[in-house]
Write a protein that holds these residues in place. Structure first.
Motif, mmCIF file in Angstrom:
data_model
loop_
_atom_site.group_PDB
_atom_site.id
_atom_site.type_symbol
_atom_site.label_atom_id
_atom_site.label_comp_id
_atom_site.label_asym_id
_atom_site.label_seq_id
_atom_site.Cartn_x
_atom_site.Cartn_y
_atom_site.Cartn_z
ATOM 1 N N ASP A 15 0.261 -1.275 0.236
ATOM 2 C CA ASP A 15 0.308 -0.151 0.004
ATOM 3 C C ASP A 15 0.699 0.933 0.294
ATOM 4 O OD1 ASP A 15 -2.173 -1.404 0.214
ATOM 5 O OD2 ASP A 15 -2.689 -1.612 2.422
ATOM 6 N N HIS A 16 2.186 1.492 0.521
ATOM 7 C CA HIS A 16 2.742 2.331 0.771
ATOM 8 C C HIS A 16 4.429 2.555 0.270
ATOM 9 C CE1 HIS A 16 -0.316 3.817 3.240
ATOM 10 N NE2 HIS A 16 -0.741 2.711 3.658
ATOM 11 N N HIS A 17 4.896 1.553 -0.358
ATOM 12 C CA HIS A 17 6.050 1.311 -0.872
ATOM 13 C C HIS A 17 6.494 2.562 -2.211
ATOM 14 C CE1 HIS A 17 9.510 0.234 -3.047
ATOM 15 N NE2 HIS A 17 9.642 -0.212 -1.756
ATOM 16 N N GLY A 18 5.469 2.497 -2.794
ATOM 17 C CA GLY A 18 5.740 3.221 -3.728
ATOM 18 C C GLY A 18 5.526 5.372 -3.824
ATOM 19 N N TRP A 19 4.591 5.533 -2.502
ATOM 20 C CA TRP A 19 4.457 6.452 -2.048
ATOM 21 C C TRP A 19 5.693 7.311 -1.622
ATOM 22 C CZ3 TRP A 19 4.822 7.671 3.186
ATOM 23 C CH2 TRP A 19 4.242 8.938 3.448
ATOM 24 N N LEU A 20 6.378 6.086 -0.719
ATOM 25 C CA LEU A 20 7.620 6.622 0.173
ATOM 26 C C LEU A 20 8.403 6.885 -0.472
ATOM 27 C CD1 LEU A 20 8.735 6.448 3.656
ATOM 28 C CD2 LEU A 20 8.964 3.611 2.817
ATOM 29 N N LYS A 21 8.522 5.874 -0.865
ATOM 30 C CA LYS A 21 10.041 6.087 -2.332
ATOM 31 C C LYS A 21 9.761 6.947 -2.991
ATOM 32 C CE LYS A 21 10.528 3.373 -6.049
ATOM 33 N NZ LYS A 21 11.067 2.303 -7.266
ATOM 34 N N GLY A 22 8.414 7.986 -3.065
ATOM 35 C CA GLY A 22 8.563 9.221 -4.491
ATOM 36 C C GLY A 22 9.207 10.137 -3.397
ATOM 37 N N TRP A 23 8.327 10.359 -1.968
ATOM 38 C CA TRP A 23 8.375 11.124 -0.584
ATOM 39 C C TRP A 23 9.890 11.247 -0.444
ATOM 40 C CZ3 TRP A 23 11.473 10.533 4.093
ATOM 41 C CH2 TRP A 23 10.811 11.972 4.918
ATOM 42 N N LEU A 24 10.329 9.749 -0.241
ATOM 43 C CA LEU A 24 12.580 10.066 0.223
ATOM 44 C C LEU A 24 13.263 10.348 -1.835
ATOM 45 C CD1 LEU A 24 12.448 6.236 1.598
ATOM 46 C CD2 LEU A 24 13.722 8.485 2.774
ATOM 47 N N ARG A 25 12.397 10.472 -2.711
ATOM 48 C CA ARG A 25 13.590 10.521 -3.699
ATOM 49 C C ARG A 25 13.438 12.284 -3.319
ATOM 50 N NH1 ARG A 25 10.162 9.171 -7.657
ATOM 51 N NH2 ARG A 25 10.830 6.727 -7.741
ATOM 52 N N ALA A 26 12.324 13.274 -3.111
ATOM 53 C CA ALA A 26 12.320 14.148 -3.250
ATOM 54 C C ALA A 26 13.405 14.927 -2.082
ATOM 55 C CB ALA A 26 11.047 14.617 -2.636
ATOM 56 N N LYS A 27 13.686 13.795 -1.086
ATOM 57 C CA LYS A 27 14.316 14.418 0.176
ATOM 58 C C LYS A 27 15.846 14.056 -0.310
ATOM 59 C CE LYS A 27 11.468 15.375 3.449
ATOM 60 N NZ LYS A 27 10.786 16.450 2.789
ATOM 61 N N VAL A 28 16.212 13.031 -0.943
ATOM 62 C CA VAL A 28 17.656 12.504 -1.234
ATOM 63 C C VAL A 28 18.059 13.164 -2.549
ATOM 64 C CG1 VAL A 28 17.594 11.033 0.407
ATOM 65 C CG2 VAL A 28 16.912 10.162 -2.004
ATOM 66 N N GLY A 29 16.942 13.123 -3.536
ATOM 67 C CA GLY A 29 17.661 13.808 -5.122
ATOM 68 C C GLY A 29 17.517 12.618 -6.081
ATOM 69 N N ASN A 30 18.109 11.562 -5.798
ATOM 70 C CA ASN A 30 17.739 10.596 -6.581
ATOM 71 C C ASN A 30 17.103 8.841 -6.777
ATOM 72 O OD1 ASN A 30 19.564 8.245 -5.985
ATOM 73 N ND2 ASN A 30 20.352 10.170 -5.236
ATOM 74 N N GLY A 31 16.457 8.293 -7.385
ATOM 75 C CA GLY A 31 16.158 7.805 -7.179
ATOM 76 C C GLY A 31 16.513 5.972 -6.820
#
Length: 166
Positions: A15-31
């Protein structure tokens, strides 16, 4: 019948992995790093074994992930400083990738250990250990007594020993 802990983790992940990965991408700048941090976040959730008790999953995941992001940035800063120090060496010594990794991991662990110390205690400890200064020199440099330096050194050593024993 309540959900099992593993089915709760599975549902949380799906339910939340994709959303969390997107949130983290915004924080660290890369996928790539975002994906690693997302996986680390879910590993922490699994280790906590309380996924079935989580009432607000995104807030919980962000809380766990935020701590991992802080550690990630700290490690990045340490790695940059380490590589800059290596580049400034005039002795021509080169380290293998394995030696660099071991040294960087050691520096990261030392940083983690010192993180629990107050600013003055950490500074006194580093002056003694890295700069090789005596207690009188440290005291004079910081404008404190030798007794104060000793107290801070005892505090630092006790803190480090307690962490090593754990």
């Amino acid at each position: 019948m309540p959900a099992s802990p593993m089915s709760s983790v599975h549902s949380l992940y799906v339910d939340h992995h994709g959303w969390l990965k997107g949130w983290l991408r915004a924080k660290v700048g890369n996928g790539f790093d975002a994906a690693d941090l997302a996986q680390d976040t879910f590993l922490r959730v699994i280790k906590a074994a309380n996924a079935h008790e989580i009432r607000q999953p995104r807030e919980y995941l962000v809380t766990v992930a935020r701590g991992l992001v802080v550690d990630w940035y700290r490690r990045q800063a340490l790695e940059r400083a380490f590589l800059e120090a290596l580049a400034c060496r005039v002795d021509g010594l080169t380290l293998s990738l394995e030696e660099r990794a071991v040294m960087l991991e050691t520096l990261t662990e030392i940083d983690r250990m010192l993180d629990g110390l107050g600013e003055r205690t950490r500074r006194i400890f580093l002056m003694a250990q890295l700069e090789g200064l005596g207690y009188a020199e440290i005291g004079a440099g910081l404008g404190v007594s030798v007794t104060t330096v000793k107290k801070h050194m005892v505090r630092a050593m006790t803190h480090c020993l307690a962490l090593v024993e754990d």
